[in-house]
Design a protein around this motif. Structure first.
Motif, PDB file in Angstrom:
ATOM      1  N   LYS A 122       1.060  -1.311   0.070  1.00 26.46           N
ATOM      2  CA  LYS A 122       0.069   0.082  -0.035  1.00 26.46           C
ATOM      3  C   LYS A 122       0.745   1.251  -0.006  1.00 26.46           C
ATOM      4  O   LYS A 122       0.654   2.295  -0.744  1.00 26.46           O
ATOM      5  N   ALA A 123       1.807   1.277   0.641  1.00 28.74           N
ATOM      6  CA  ALA A 123       2.736   2.347   1.040  1.00 28.74           C
ATOM      7  C   ALA A 123       3.496   2.711  -0.635  1.00 28.74           C
ATOM      8  O   ALA A 123       3.372   3.689  -1.048  1.00 28.74           O
ATOM      9  N   VAL A 124       3.799   1.534  -1.112  1.00 30.72           N
ATOM     10  CA  VAL A 124       4.470   1.703  -2.452  1.00 30.72           C
ATOM     11  C   VAL A 124       3.386   2.344  -3.558  1.00 30.72           C
ATOM     12  O   VAL A 124       3.649   3.011  -4.384  1.00 30.72           O
ATOM     13  N   GLN A 125       2.233   1.891  -3.529  1.00 31.34           N
ATOM     14  CA  GLN A 125       0.969   2.332  -4.205  1.00 31.34           C
ATOM     15  C   GLN A 125       0.862   3.706  -4.214  1.00 31.34           C
ATOM     16  O   GLN A 125       0.917   4.568  -4.804  1.00 31.34           O
ATOM     17  N   TRP A 126       0.663   4.127  -2.643  1.00 36.47           N
ATOM     18  CA  TRP A 126       0.360   5.455  -2.412  1.00 36.47           C
ATOM     19  C   TRP A 126       1.657   6.412  -2.833  1.00 36.47           C
ATOM     20  O   TRP A 126       1.260   7.512  -3.738  1.00 36.47           O
ATOM     21  N   ILE A 127       2.847   5.970  -2.794  1.00 35.40           N
ATOM     22  CA  ILE A 127       4.062   6.914  -3.195  1.00 35.40           C
ATOM     23  C   ILE A 127       4.170   7.045  -4.774  1.00 35.40           C
ATOM     24  O   ILE A 127       4.339   8.062  -5.268  1.00 35.40           O
ATOM     25  N   SER A 128       3.831   6.000  -5.237  1.00 30.15           N
ATOM     26  CA  SER A 128       3.766   5.988  -6.843  1.00 30.15           C
ATOM     27  C   SER A 128       2.691   6.953  -7.541  1.00 30.15           C
ATOM     28  O   SER A 128       2.977   7.468  -8.470  1.00 30.15           O
ATOM     29  N   SER A 129       1.321   7.008  -6.893  1.00 31.23           N
ATOM     30  CA  SER A 129       0.368   7.429  -7.610  1.00 31.23           C
ATOM     31  C   SER A 129      -0.152   8.793  -6.942  1.00 31.23           C
ATOM     32  O   SER A 129      -0.886   9.492  -7.709  1.00 31.23           O
ATOM     33  N   ALA A 130       0.442   9.165  -6.012  1.00 27.69           N
ATOM     34  CA  ALA A 130       0.203  10.593  -5.182  1.00 27.69           C
ATOM     35  C   ALA A 130       0.628  11.714  -6.099  1.00 27.69           C
ATOM     36  O   ALA A 130       1.558  11.556  -6.712  1.00 27.69           O
ATOM     37  N   GLN A 151      16.398   9.495  -4.041  1.00 29.26           N
ATOM     38  CA  GLN A 151      15.992   8.345  -4.772  1.00 29.26           C
ATOM     39  C   GLN A 151      14.692   8.224  -5.373  1.00 29.26           C
ATOM     40  O   GLN A 151      14.585   8.053  -6.562  1.00 29.26           O
ATOM     41  N   LEU A 152      13.761   8.789  -4.688  1.00 30.43           N
ATOM     42  CA  LEU A 152      12.393   8.823  -5.303  1.00 30.43           C
ATOM     43  C   LEU A 152      12.060   9.975  -6.413  1.00 30.43           C
ATOM     44  O   LEU A 152      11.354   9.458  -7.438  1.00 30.43           O
ATOM     45  N   THR A 153      12.766  10.906  -6.332  1.00 30.34           N
ATOM     46  CA  THR A 153      12.878  11.983  -7.478  1.00 30.34           C
ATOM     47  C   THR A 153      13.132  11.471  -8.795  1.00 30.34           C
ATOM     48  O   THR A 153      13.030  12.103  -9.737  1.00 30.34           O
ATOM     49  N   MET A 244      18.232   2.785   5.829  1.00 27.61           N
ATOM     50  CA  MET A 244      18.843   2.899   4.541  1.00 27.61           C
ATOM     51  C   MET A 244      18.504   1.632   3.537  1.00 27.61           C
ATOM     52  O   MET A 244      18.136   1.797   2.464  1.00 27.61           O
ATOM     53  N   ASN A 245      18.341   0.338   4.292  1.00 25.62           N
ATOM     54  CA  ASN A 245      18.135  -0.676   3.392  1.00 25.62           C
ATOM     55  C   ASN A 245      16.451  -0.594   2.968  1.00 25.62           C
ATOM     56  O   ASN A 245      16.083  -0.731   1.915  1.00 25.62           O
ATOM     57  N   LEU A 246      15.519  -0.055   3.934  1.00 28.69           N
ATOM     58  CA  LEU A 246      14.277   0.258   3.662  1.00 28.69           C
ATOM     59  C   LEU A 246      13.890   1.381   2.657  1.00 28.69           C
ATOM     60  O   LEU A 246      13.159   1.184   1.657  1.00 28.69           O
ATOM     61  N   ILE A 247      14.895   2.332   2.828  1.00 32.79           N
ATOM     62  CA  ILE A 247      14.715   3.513   1.708  1.00 32.79           C
ATOM     63  C   ILE A 247      15.037   2.997   0.419  1.00 32.79           C
ATOM     64  O   ILE A 247      14.290   3.239  -0.761  1.00 32.79           O
ATOM     65  N   SER A 248      16.040   2.180   0.232  1.00 33.27           N
ATOM     66  CA  SER A 248      16.480   1.503  -1.047  1.00 33.27           C
ATOM     67  C   SER A 248      15.177   0.618  -1.539  1.00 33.27           C
ATOM     68  O   SER A 248      15.070   0.697  -2.581  1.00 33.27           O
ATOM     69  N   SER A 253      11.003  -0.343  -5.086  1.00 32.80           N
ATOM     70  CA  SER A 253       9.727  -0.811  -5.687  1.00 32.80           C
ATOM     71  C   SER A 253       8.745   0.216  -6.215  1.00 32.80           C
ATOM     72  O   SER A 253       7.916  -0.281  -7.045  1.00 32.80           O
ATOM     73  N   VAL A 254       8.884   1.297  -5.798  1.00 30.33           N
ATOM     74  CA  VAL A 254       8.155   2.633  -6.614  1.00 30.33           C
ATOM     75  C   VAL A 254       8.657   2.526  -8.082  1.00 30.33           C
ATOM     76  O   VAL A 254       7.793   2.786  -8.943  1.00 30.33           O
ATOM     77  N   TYR A 255      10.030   2.485  -8.166  1.00 33.31           N
ATOM     78  CA  TYR A 255      10.312   2.306  -9.805  1.00 33.31           C
ATOM     79  C   TYR A 255       9.732   1.218 -10.414  1.00 33.31           C
ATOM     80  O   TYR A 255       9.290   1.292 -11.735  1.00 33.31           O
ATOM     81  N   GLN A 256       9.760   0.082  -9.777  1.00 33.97           N
ATOM     82  CA  GLN A 256       9.055  -0.957 -10.585  1.00 33.97           C
ATOM     83  C   GLN A 256       7.572  -0.944 -10.628  1.00 33.97           C
ATOM     84  O   GLN A 256       6.870  -1.339 -11.861  1.00 33.97           O
ATOM     85  N   GLU A 257       6.787  -0.194  -9.584  1.00 35.60           N
ATOM     86  CA  GLU A 257       5.394   0.137  -9.689  1.00 35.60           C
ATOM     87  C   GLU A 257       4.932   0.985 -10.826  1.00 35.60           C
ATOM     88  O   GLU A 257       4.100   0.756 -11.450  1.00 35.60           O
ATOM     89  N   SER A 258       5.932   1.965 -11.073  1.00 32.57           N
ATOM     90  CA  SER A 258       5.635   2.716 -12.379  1.00 32.57           C
ATOM     91  C   SER A 258       6.686   2.733 -13.307  1.00 32.57           C
ATOM     92  O   SER A 258       7.558   3.752 -13.769  1.00 32.57           O
ATOM     93  N   TYR A 259       7.033   1.604 -13.715  1.00 32.17           N
ATOM     94  CA  TYR A 259       8.279   1.226 -14.617  1.00 32.17           C
ATOM     95  C   TYR A 259       8.455   2.115 -15.789  1.00 32.17           C
ATOM     96  O   TYR A 259       9.422   2.787 -15.800  1.00 32.17           O
ATOM     97  N   ASN A 260       7.599   2.196 -16.489  1.00 32.94           N
ATOM     98  CA  ASN A 260       7.430   2.727 -17.940  1.00 32.94           C
ATOM     99  C   ASN A 260       7.740   4.338 -17.694  1.00 32.94           C
ATOM    100  O   ASN A 260       8.722   4.922 -18.250  1.00 32.94           O
ATOM    101  N   ASP A 261       7.059   4.987 -16.843  1.00 34.55           N
ATOM    102  CA  ASP A 261       7.213   6.556 -16.527  1.00 34.55           C
ATOM    103  C   ASP A 261       8.620   6.613 -15.862  1.00 34.55           C
ATOM    104  O   ASP A 261       9.192   7.600 -16.140  1.00 34.55           O
ATOM    105  N   ALA A 262       8.903   5.760 -14.817  1.00 33.88           N
ATOM    106  CA  ALA A 262      10.023   6.176 -14.022  1.00 33.88           C
ATOM    107  C   ALA A 262      11.390   5.718 -14.933  1.00 33.88           C
ATOM    108  O   ALA A 262      12.378   6.427 -15.017  1.00 33.88           O
TER     109      ALA A 262
END
Length: 295
Positions: A122-130, A151-153, A244-248, A253-262
């Motif tokens: 759910k966290a990955v989906q939220w971060i990817s789509s917000a 990393q997210l940017t 740091m491991n969790l951040i990575s 995971s956000v990269y994979q969730e929105s792979y094409n756009d990312a």
């Protein structure tokens, strides 16, 4: 209960404690690193409770007296406050290195074992789509938040780190919407008022992801999703390897969730690096041309 740490004992009955006992229990959790240096009287003053309240809570936790608590704490690694016993002189570096490796490995494993797959997804989906993602962190958490933001940017736009140096939060919070996501970095030792901020945001239905430490009490009360990282260190200072491991993990995971756009965004960023000559690209790519990296 005899072999359990004071932290585990407190967490098992925390909800059943009176407000005064919860206040004392939270004080103990926040001072695990140096609790062995206090007397029962000093602990009661530190928590703002009576000495009899200390006695009653310790008995309820299964201790005969405060001396038994101090003995247990001394036998364990110190937590929280940056205080530790002096290492023996002449300790081989190889032994010290192994201590750090074992400590970080154990921290990462325990952290990952505590994460709910449902909450993580759910966290990955939220971060990817917000529409917008805000990361808030103070003290050491600001540096951790900066790394998460960096990393997210690369995967998505509109990721902001707060507070902006020299500025207050009020102006920024006024822009938060229910569609946005706020990530609070709250690894100890965080400001005392941080949870007041989180409570305020939750009341306004702002989606909150809380990254905290293992000793935090009831993080679910102030957030929608939370991840508790084990940050126990070998000596005086905490280790952030698990954080740091969790951040990575989250960024990947956000990269994979929105792979094409990312992927498209990262290619644009890499091209801009080359145009502006901002980075030593040859060193970063081990000398491989960019077109080979795409194969």
């Amino acid at each position: 209960m005899q072999d359990q740490s004071i932290e585990i004992r407190i967490k098992e009955i925390y909800e059943q404690l009176s407000p005064t006992q919860q206040k004392l229990a939270s004080c103990i959790l926040n001072h695990q690193g140096d609790i062995a240096t206090y007397s029962a009287t000093e602990l009661s003053k530190l928590a703002g409770v009576s000495k009899s309240a200390v006695t009653r809570l310790l008995q309820r936790l299964g201790y005969r007296d405060f001396g038994e608590v101090k003995k247990q704490v001394r036998a364990a690694r110190r937590w929280g406050a940056p205080i530790a016993q002096k290492m023996p002189d002449g300790e081989p570096l190889s032994n010290i290195f192994q201590d750090y490796v074992k400590c970080d490995q154990a921290n990462i494993q325990k952290t990952l074992e505590s994460i709910s797959p449902i909450s993580y997804k759910k966290a990955v989906q939220w971060i990817s789509s917000a529409p917008k993602v805000y990361i808030i962190g103070y003290r050491n958490n600001h540096a951790l938040g900066l790394h998460l933001r960096q990393q997210l940017t690369q995967c998505r736009p509109n990721v902001s780190l707060l507070p902006v140096p020299g500025q207050t939060l009020g102006e920024e919070i006024a822009s938060f919407t229910k569609e946005d996501v706020v990530i609070i970095m709250g690894i100890r030792r965080r400001p005392a008022w941080l949870k007041n901020l989180m409570t305020s945001l939750k009341i306004n239905d702002i989606r909150l992801i809380y990254i905290t430490d293992h000793a935090d009490v009831n993080p679910s009360e102030v957030s929608d999703l939370h991840f508790s990282c084990v940050v126990r260190g070998v000596s005086a200072f905490d280790s952030y390897a698990s954080v740091m491991n969790l951040i990575s993990m989250l960024a990947n995971s956000v990269y994979q969730e929105s792979y094409n756009d990312a992927h498209v965004r990262i290619q644009k960023i890499e091209s801009t690096y080359q145009i502006l000559n901002e980075l030593d690209m040859a060193a970063l790519n081990n000398g491989a041309p960019m077109d080979e990296l795409d194969d």
